[in-house]
Design a protein around this motif. Structure first.
Motif, PDB file in Angstrom:
ATOM      1  N   GLU A  30       0.826  -1.209   0.000  1.00 20.09           N
ATOM      2  CA  GLU A  30       0.000   0.000   0.000  1.00 20.09           C
ATOM      3  C   GLU A  30       0.862   1.261   0.000  1.00 20.09           C
ATOM      4  O   GLU A  30       0.527   2.266  -0.635  1.00 20.09           O
ATOM      5  N   LEU A  31       1.994   1.192   0.697  1.00 21.68           N
ATOM      6  CA  LEU A  31       2.918   2.325   0.750  1.00 21.68           C
ATOM      7  C   LEU A  31       3.861   2.357  -0.449  1.00 21.68           C
ATOM      8  O   LEU A  31       4.609   3.326  -0.620  1.00 21.68           O
ATOM      9  N   ASN A  32       3.838   1.277  -1.240  1.00 24.87           N
ATOM     10  CA  ASN A  32       4.740   1.147  -2.390  1.00 24.87           C
ATOM     11  C   ASN A  32       6.197   1.194  -1.940  1.00 24.87           C
ATOM     12  O   ASN A  32       7.037   1.892  -2.531  1.00 24.87           O
ATOM     13  N   ILE A  33       6.491   0.433  -0.875  1.00 22.39           N
ATOM     14  CA  ILE A  33       7.833   0.409  -0.288  1.00 22.39           C
ATOM     15  C   ILE A  33       8.341  -1.029  -0.260  1.00 22.39           C
ATOM     16  O   ILE A  33       7.609  -1.961   0.101  1.00 22.39           O
ATOM     17  N   ASP A  34       9.582  -1.232  -0.611  1.00 20.74           N
ATOM     18  CA  ASP A  34      10.235  -2.536  -0.560  1.00 20.74           C
ATOM     19  C   ASP A  34      10.786  -2.758   0.850  1.00 20.74           C
ATOM     20  O   ASP A  34      11.627  -1.985   1.321  1.00 20.74           O
ATOM     21  N   ILE A  35      10.311  -3.798   1.538  1.00 19.38           N
ATOM     22  CA  ILE A  35      10.769  -4.067   2.898  1.00 19.38           C
ATOM     23  C   ILE A  35      11.661  -5.301   2.969  1.00 19.38           C
ATOM     24  O   ILE A  35      11.933  -5.818   4.053  1.00 19.38           O
ATOM     25  N   SER A  36      12.149  -5.752   1.826  1.00 18.00           N
ATOM     26  CA  SER A  36      12.940  -6.992   1.798  1.00 18.00           C
ATOM     27  C   SER A  36      14.246  -6.863   2.583  1.00 18.00           C
ATOM     28  O   SER A  36      14.817  -7.872   3.011  1.00 18.00           O
ATOM     29  N   ALA A  37      14.735  -5.631   2.786  1.00 15.36           N
ATOM     30  CA  ALA A  37      15.994  -5.449   3.508  1.00 15.36           C
ATOM     31  C   ALA A  37      15.834  -5.565   5.019  1.00 15.36           C
ATOM     32  O   ALA A  37      16.837  -5.658   5.741  1.00 15.36           O
ATOM     33  N   PHE A  38      14.595  -5.572   5.507  1.00  9.14           N
ATOM     34  CA  PHE A  38      14.361  -5.601   6.953  1.00  9.14           C
ATOM     35  C   PHE A  38      14.074  -7.026   7.427  1.00  9.14           C
ATOM     36  O   PHE A  38      13.408  -7.801   6.731  1.00  9.14           O
ATOM     37  N   GLU A  39      14.558  -7.326   8.628  1.00  8.40           N
ATOM     38  CA  GLU A  39      14.228  -8.610   9.233  1.00  8.40           C
ATOM     39  C   GLU A  39      12.743  -8.639   9.560  1.00  8.40           C
ATOM     40  O   GLU A  39      12.206  -7.686  10.136  1.00  8.40           O
ATOM     41  N   LEU A  40      12.074  -9.730   9.207  1.00  6.05           N
ATOM     42  CA  LEU A  40      10.635  -9.875   9.464  1.00  6.05           C
ATOM     43  C   LEU A  40      10.400 -11.212  10.136  1.00  6.05           C
ATOM     44  O   LEU A  40      10.711 -12.273   9.567  1.00  6.05           O
ATOM     45  N   ILE A  41       9.868 -11.149  11.344  1.00  4.80           N
ATOM     46  CA  ILE A  41       9.563 -12.361  12.123  1.00  4.80           C
ATOM     47  C   ILE A  41       8.062 -12.605  12.060  1.00  4.80           C
ATOM     48  O   ILE A  41       7.277 -11.758  12.499  1.00  4.80           O
ATOM     49  N   HIS A  42       7.681 -13.744  11.504  1.00  2.00           N
ATOM     50  CA  HIS A  42       6.255 -14.041  11.332  1.00  2.00           C
ATOM     51  C   HIS A  42       5.653 -14.509  12.657  1.00  2.00           C
ATOM     52  O   HIS A  42       6.043 -15.538  13.203  1.00  2.00           O
ATOM     53  N   GLU A  43       4.724 -13.706  13.191  1.00  2.00           N
ATOM     54  CA  GLU A  43       3.992 -14.084  14.410  1.00  2.00           C
ATOM     55  C   GLU A  43       2.639 -13.393  14.370  1.00  2.00           C
ATOM     56  O   GLU A  43       2.500 -12.233  14.734  1.00  2.00           O
TER      57      GLU A  43
END
Length: 459
Positions: free
Chosen positions: A217-230
């Protein structure tokens, strides 16, 4: 005491009479002129880079420089009752915010029709002439004086204190921050904005699909950030706290979840981030027209604090203010009145807190109370009430009697006085950043900067 301006009528004017007015050009002058004229040329805006050289120019508009001459003609010589007929100017140099300018006029001729001719010029305080020309005015025929007591004041809605905080914090290493449930665009945007300004390094914890949808929605690439699925918010908050214990995070940030769910994990007796002090929230506010940051506490955590809790609330706020550069914070303990009244319990607490500070049970700041809101922040109001105190009229920290009153003060300042409000929860092992959907970008950045500066001061 308002200034009184007196004129020199036409018959009293003589060739060679002169007058001058000295004016320090400040950044707010450039903002006011931009609004009044509609000239938004970035070369004339203090915070903008108008020529692409990487730094703001803050050049005073030439037309604004010309207005300094009108102030001499209208206020001093001839003074009240004067009307312009013409003004021509040649601009020989530039002025910038921070320069001291002197506008000068000298009578060169008088006409039978009441016109008066002037040489006019503006120079810097080193004598360099930056504008020169001549003017013709219609001089007043009779003596007049004018007291400037009915001219509305102006408050420029900008937030210089937050700008300074951001400048200080952006020199720090980014603060690793566990962001809990940034599953809506506004919640994710705040974390990413802090990252863009190198204030924080977000670790995103929450439902992967929802976080990705917010990023799309923000048109931002977040692939560089650590993402913990919970996906479960309670477990996501617990995971954020665990990252602190593991040394991977040095702050926690609220995303799109209930504050209670986040704080429940923070204050858990076995796995949380408790210290020996009660958690409290401090709003850090940049109020237009106020010469310093204003701290409001507690407006978000403790609903009806008792005296013991207020001790921690007060100490937390003092510690935060010191970490943001306030050498010896002045703390006003608020009530409805400034005298102790047994029928108003908050006045008793205020008096006790003041005495506890005197005895070293609260340290680092000057504490006084009870104080009503007016005599806490306005020196004239304090003097009118006969209050002799180093805090009264000068308070930098306001400790509210309860959450309701604190929240009202903060929200009134935000939505009526156009203040910006950042803030964090302190009293835990690390700062906790609470964001609101109503926060704008400046408020979100300020909260990240406050957390970064506080964490740096505690390390």
């Amino acid at each position: 005491m308002q200034p009184i301006f007196k004129n020199t009528p036409f018959d009293a004017l003589e060739i060679g009479m002169s007058a001058e007015n000295t004016r320090l050009c400040v950044a707010d002058d450039l903002f006011v002129f931009a609004h009044a004229s509609g000239n938004l040329n970035p070369l004339h805006l203090p915070n903008e880079d108008g020529d692409g050289d990487g730094k703001p120019e803050a050049i005073a508009p030439s037309a604004w420089i010309g207005t300094l001459i009108s102030s001499v003609l209208g206020n001093t010589l001839p003074g009240p009752g004067t009307l312009y007929k013409s003004q021509n100017l040649r601009f020989l140099g530039r002025a910038h915010a921070g320069d001291t300018l002197i506008a000068k006029v000298r009578v060169t001729a008088k006409s039978d029709n009441g016109d008066v001719h002037f040489d006019t010029w503006v120079e810097r305080d080193d004598g360099t002439v930056i504008a020169q020309g001549d003017a013709v005015v219609v001089a007043p025929k009779t003596s007049q004086s004018f007291e400037a007591d009915d001219v509305p004041g102006l408050t420029v809605q900008r937030h210089v204190h937050f700008d300074r905080l951001l400048e200080r914090a952006e020199h720090l290493p980014p603060l690793p921050t566990a962001v809990v449930a940034p599953e809506k665009a506004d919640a994710l945007a705040g974390a990413l904005l802090g990252s863009d300004h190198t204030l924080i390094t977000p670790i995103l914890i929450g439902d992967r699909a929802k976080i990705q949808a917010a990023a799309d929605e923000l048109n931002i690439d977040i692939s560089a950030f650590e993402l913990i699925h919970e996906p479960d918010h309670a477990r996501a908050a617990t995971r954020a706290v665990a990252l602190v214990h593991e040394g991977r995070a040095r702050a926690v940030m609220k995303g799109h979840l209930h504050t209670d769910d986040l704080l429940r994990a923070v204050i858990n007796k076995e796995t949380g981030l408790r210290t020996g002090r009660r958690l409290s929230h401090v709003f850090v506010m940049d109020v237009p027209g106020l010469s310093h940051l204003l701290f409001i506490t507690d407006a978000a955590i403790n609903i009806a604090p008792d005296l013991k809790t207020k001790v921690d609330i007060t100490q937390n706020a003092i510690d935060l203010a010191i970490s943001l550069g306030v050498e010896q914070p002045k703390v006003g303990i608020l009530s409805a009145v400034e005298t102790v009244n047994p029928n108003i319990p908050s006045t008793l607490d205020a008096a006790a807190l003041s005495k506890m500070a005197d005895r070293g049970q609260i340290t680092g700041g000057l504490v006084d109370g009870p104080l009503a809101m007016d005599n806490a922040v306005d020196l004239e109001a304090a003097m009118t009430k006969g209050i002799k105190s180093l805090v009264a009229g000068r308070a930098e920290i306001l400790v509210a009697p309860n959450l309701e009153s604190g929240n009202m003060i903060a929200k009134q300042l935000t939505f009526i006085a156009h203040a910006e409000a950042g803030g964090i929860v302190i009293g835990a092992q690390v700062p906790v950043i609470l964001t609101s959907r109503a926060d704008d970008d400046k408020a979100r950045l300020a909260s990240c900067a406050v957390a970064a500066l506080y964490a740096a001061a505690q390390s």
